[in-house]
Design an enzyme around this catalytic site. Structure first.
Site, PDB file in Angstrom:
ATOM      1  N   ARG A  86     -38.898 -54.778  19.416  1.00 57.54           N
ATOM      2  CA  ARG A  86     -37.254 -55.212  18.578  1.00 57.54           C
ATOM      3  C   ARG A  86     -36.445 -54.123  19.070  1.00 57.54           C
ATOM      4  O   ARG A  86     -37.102 -53.105  19.848  1.00 57.54           O
ATOM      5  CB  ARG A  86     -37.898 -55.211  16.721  1.00 57.54           C
ATOM      6  CG  ARG A  86     -38.812 -53.293  16.158  1.00 57.54           C
ATOM      7  CD  ARG A  86     -39.223 -52.784  15.004  1.00 57.54           C
ATOM      8  NE  ARG A  86     -37.986 -53.308  14.009  1.00 57.54           N
ATOM      9  CZ  ARG A  86     -37.995 -52.520  13.525  1.00 57.54           C
ATOM     10  NH1 ARG A  86     -39.125 -51.973  12.465  1.00 57.54           N
ATOM     11  NH2 ARG A  86     -37.458 -52.558  12.783  1.00 57.54           N
ATOM     12  N   GLU A  88     -38.905 -47.996  -1.645  1.00 56.75           N
ATOM     13  CA  GLU A  88     -37.506 -48.497  -1.338  1.00 56.75           C
ATOM     14  C   GLU A  88     -37.737 -50.177  -1.079  1.00 56.75           C
ATOM     15  O   GLU A  88     -37.464 -51.088  -1.859  1.00 56.75           O
ATOM     16  CB  GLU A  88     -36.808 -48.289  -0.240  1.00 56.75           C
ATOM     17  CG  GLU A  88     -35.286 -49.160   0.193  1.00 56.75           C
ATOM     18  CD  GLU A  88     -34.736 -49.098  -0.514  1.00 56.75           C
ATOM     19  OE1 GLU A  88     -34.927 -47.994  -0.940  1.00 56.75           O
ATOM     20  OE2 GLU A  88     -33.714 -49.593  -1.061  1.00 56.75           O
TER      21      GLU A  88
END
Lengths: 555, 294
Positions: free
Chosen positions: A475, A280
């Site tokens: 994160r 992707e």
């Protein structure tokens, strides 16, 4: 009755309004629709990132509990918890929107539809009505994705809040029993279908509808980039579809593909997702590479250096990029040999990518470079993508990734390649083709403000995030230990020039439409050698009713 | 001969590149308190394990210099071509589109650079993944939203406890916000500690930056990692996989002490956590314990 007056026929039957856009079978109009959807998705996702960076500007939680009360009417006593969930939902939707509803629609649906048929000398795409379905499927997908934000996800919370990679069990009934995740899954089904159908269209058009003399090796590199992209889409989207369907049945029909209690394995999901997920990112960046090739060549007044090498580089990036997925999984407990293989294969991709960077520079070398706005964006791209690519080489090493996985170094890496790389290429393409698509020339000075504000902004936002990642900041965190405060503040300050640049860009468009300066067929001069510059600006509703004959090997 | 705007541009670009490089390397020498993030830190934290030291050396001495040089090289090339081949300086473009020798060079040199990177990379990877014989084995289970530590009976343990973040209101002076916990996990220094990881609900991840350790905790799977701490101290970690609303609120604290102090703590802990005989929630999960990494 033979029709020798097709253009007059057109003038009589030019569709208008709803017929022209709702029922469009014209690749250029569909391309415009995709660009508009992409712009809307991008602006919404950008606003979310403004909220995210506002929250992260200082230690502590300040913004999201208030936002949760405002958006969801959350009870003040629950505001902090609702705020935490809303933050995780924002980072999730930010990712989903940017990937599926900004980058792909603009690069593939937008610029691809507009210029692939024209560049190969075709009147339209092979399957015009399929093209229409592809677009409206994407709109339906966006509606479902937005809808998901307002229904229940985790108990007592709204929306799905587990990251755009939506791993179970957090995305399963264990973590998100509410229907929000099912809406996301259905949105992904539709977006996937949209892209698969579109890919079929691109491949057929490129293989079967090239004008006489337009051999594969005379095609512009932008067309090649869409060809490789389309093959990747067809290869990997069905895997995503299978993966999300398995998640849907786990959630709703009692299967246990990913549930260990039923004999399943959460890691199966990760393999399937990343088998899609890694290609992707190449699906996003390959069309960007194609755009940069066109622009660098046009404004250096030279053909791209090493055309065949560039084609093979894109093809090998596509092929190798399909067998490196588990570099996203270095910490799940893969065997030593599995990790070794994925490190090796991932590092291999650096070679063709380097070939492309050096080929663009070699194109400029010896050229006669004019620093028009598209070229400024393209040169900016080459530098920032190199920075992002090198941190990718760092992360390719599982042993280094041990210290970086799921931290801000990764966030910095993919934002450099995407927010700086892909987005710069999108703006480059926008400024390159805006005169062709609209017939109007934009204000160059305003456009330069757009560039410089964005260049400064994104670098100030994302460069310090390397430091945060090195220092250990995880994160997908709404708050962080106080030691990380300095670079978070600097990063958030960068949103100011970045936001201004987006506003300037919107004004560039408005100003161009109001001023109505005619751009002419070819505002870029002799360097612009692809077929779109032989047409009027904007092109006629149907171009190449008589196919052009291609001679020579200029691309 | 550069003049005027071009000269200014060239100088500005060089200054910017120099500034960036200085910034990158400067912070690496900043004062660090081991075990906790350095305020305003620019680089990897100070490491206290052999694997950590090797990782830090790999990044600082191999990866970072290489990527910095590559980025600066590309920047320099771009600046040079913009200066030398702009339309004023070079009004007639060349027609050169091939140079086989150049194409070979810019394929082979990156391959060589990657080989140079791969050698220390694979060495460190083996050290990280292959767990040496361990004198202490702990089982750590991720939950929403805290870690549970289990010390096995045959190593002087036989108890388990939950490690919960201290709320802001419970912080004592000197406690780190978002990092301090109620029950620290104590381990001996200079011994190989094997940590087995799993989860009771969703995927979590166990990461301690100053050890160079990060590994996922996955339900239905038993993962393994290890570390050998070389000096006494308190070492902080966090959860490194998004696990729900309190993902940012489940820290890890490991206190490394001498072996005698460790044994004393074990005896104390056995008393203190006696009531936790069966760790909370363990029966909820049927763990397929076989098949950790080979």
């Amino acid at each position: 009755m033979a029709s020798s007056t097709t253009s007059e026929h057109d003038a009589h039957h030019l569709p208008r309004g709803l017929t022209r856009f709702l029922f469009s079978t014209n690749a250029k109009d569909i391309g415009t629709l995709y660009i508009i959807v992409g712009a809307i998705g991008g602006v919404i996702a950008f606003l979310m990132s403004v909220a995210i960076r506002a929250e992260l500007a200082q230690p502590g939680v300040q913004v999201f509990p208030v936002l949760a009360q405002y958006l969801h009417g959350a009870d003040p006593a629950m505001a902090l918890d609702a705020g935490k969930n809303l933050y995780n939902m924002f980072i999730t939707v930010h990712g989903v929107l940017m990937i599926f509803f900004m980058a792909m629609p603009i690069l593939i649906g937008g610029f691809g539809n507009w210029f692939v048929p024209i560049m190969v000398g075709a009147p339209d795409m092979a399957f015009p009505r399929l093209n229409n379905i592809s677009f409206w499927l994407l709109v339906a997908s966006l509606v479902l994705a937005v809808f998901s934000m307002f229904v229940e996800g985790a108990p007592g919370m709204r929306g799905f809040a587990g990251g755009w990679t939506f791993y179970p069990p957090l995305s399963g009934n264990t973590g998100t029993p509410g229907p929000a995740m099912d809406f996301v899954i259905l949105a992904l089904h539709l977006a996937g279908a949209s892209s698969i159908l579109g890919a079929i269209n691109f491949i057929t058009t490129i293989f079967n509808m090239r004008a006489p003399g337009m051999t594969l090796h005379r095609m512009p590199l932008f067309v090649w980039s869409l060809l490789v992209t389309a093959f990747l889409l067809i290869l990997v989207l069905p895997v995503l579809a299978g993966c999300v369907t398995m998640l849907l049945t786990d959630r709703n029909f009692g299967t246990a593909f990913f549930d260990p209690a039923g004999g399943g394995d959460p890691l199966l999901f990760q393999h399937l997702l990343w088998f899609f997920g890694h290609p992707e990112v190449y699906i996003i960046i390959l069309p960007a590479f194609g755009i940069i090739s066109q622009i660098v060549s046009t404004f250096s007044r030279k053909p791209v250096f090493g055309y065949l090498g560039m084609v093979y580089a894109m093809a090998s990036i596509g092929v190798v990029g399909s067998v490196v997925w588990a570099h996203h999984m270095y910490t799940v407990g893969l065997s030593l040999n599995a990790q070794r293989y994925f490190v090796f294969a991932t590092m291999v991709i650096a070679v063709p990518t380097g070939v492309k960077i050096f080929s663009w520079i070699a194109t400029m070398w010896g050229g006669s470079i004019s620093f028009r706005l598209p070229m400024i964006w393209a040169i900016g791209f080459i530098f920032v993508f190199t920075v992002g690519g090198t941190t990718g080489v760092v992360l390719a090493n599982a042993s280094a990734d041990r210290s970086f996985h799921e931290g801000y170094y990764v966030v910095a890496h993919f934002h450099y390649t995407l927010s700086l790389g892909a987005v710069f290429a999108i703006f480059a393409g926008f400024y390159y083709w805006f005169p062709k698509m609209t017939g109007y020339m934009y204000n160059e000075t305003l456009g330069k403000w757009n560039f410089w504000l964005m260049f400064v902004g994104v670098n100030v936002v994302f460069f310090p995030q390397h430091f945060l990642g090195l220092a250990g900041q995880p994160r997908r965190y709404i708050d962080y230990p106080d030691a990380y405060a300095l670079w978070n503040l600097v990063s958030s300050i960068g949103m100011i020039p970045l936001t201004l640049s987006v506003l300037v860009w919107l004004y560039v468009i408005v100003e161009a439409f109001l001023a109505r300066r005619a751009a002419g067929d070819n505002p870029w001069g002799v360097g612009a050698t692809t077929l779109e510059w032989t047409l009027s600006s904007p092109p006629p509703f149907h171009q190449f009713n008589v196919l052009p004959r291609i001679a020579g090997s200029e691309h | 001969m550069l003049t005027g705007k071009r000269l200014t541009f060239r100088r500005a670009a060089i200054a910017f590149a120099a500034f960036l490089s200085a910034l990158l390397f400067a912070g690496l020498a900043a004062a660090q308190v081991e075990g906790q993030p350095t305020p305003g830190g620019l680089g990897l934290p100070a490491m206290v394990t052999p694997v950590g030291h090797e990782a830090q050396a790999f990044y600082n001495l191999v990866l970072l210099p290489i990527i910095t040089l590559i980025a600066l090289f590309v920047l320099f090339l771009l600046i040079y071509v913009c200066w030398r081949f702009n339309e004023t300086s070079n009004p007639v473009p060349s027609k050169v589109t091939h140079n086989t020798g150049l194409e070979i060079v810019w394929t082979l040199i990156p391959v060589l650079i990657l080989v140079v990177i791969a050698i220390p990379s694979f060495r460190l990877l083996t050290h990280q993944v292959e767990v040496p014989p361990a004198s202490v084995t702990l089982k750590v289970t991720g939950n929403q939203w805290y870690w549970n530590w289990k010390y096995p009976e045959d190593q002087g343990g036989g108890f388990a406890f939950d490690q919960m973040m201290k709320a802001d209101s419970d912080l004592a002076p000197g406690d780190l916000r978002l990092l301090a916990v109620d029950n620290e996990a104590v381990v001996p220094i200079d011994e190989v500690i094997r940590v087995q990881l799993t989860s009771n609900d969703v995927i979590h991840a166990f990461g301690v930056p100053s050890f160079g350790v990060r590994q996922d905790a996955i339900p239905g799977r038993l993962n393994e990692t290890w570390f050998k701490i070389e000096k006494e101290g308190v070492y902080y970690g966090q959860c490194y996989f998004i696990c729900g609303k309190d993902h940012a609120y489940m820290p890890i604290v490991i206190r490394a002490v001498s072996r005698p102090a460790y044994e004393a703590w074990l005896a104390e802990a056995k008393q203190k956590f006696a009531g936790n005989d069966t760790p909370r929630n363990e029966t909820k999960l049927q763990v397929a314990a076989g098949d950790a990494q080979r």
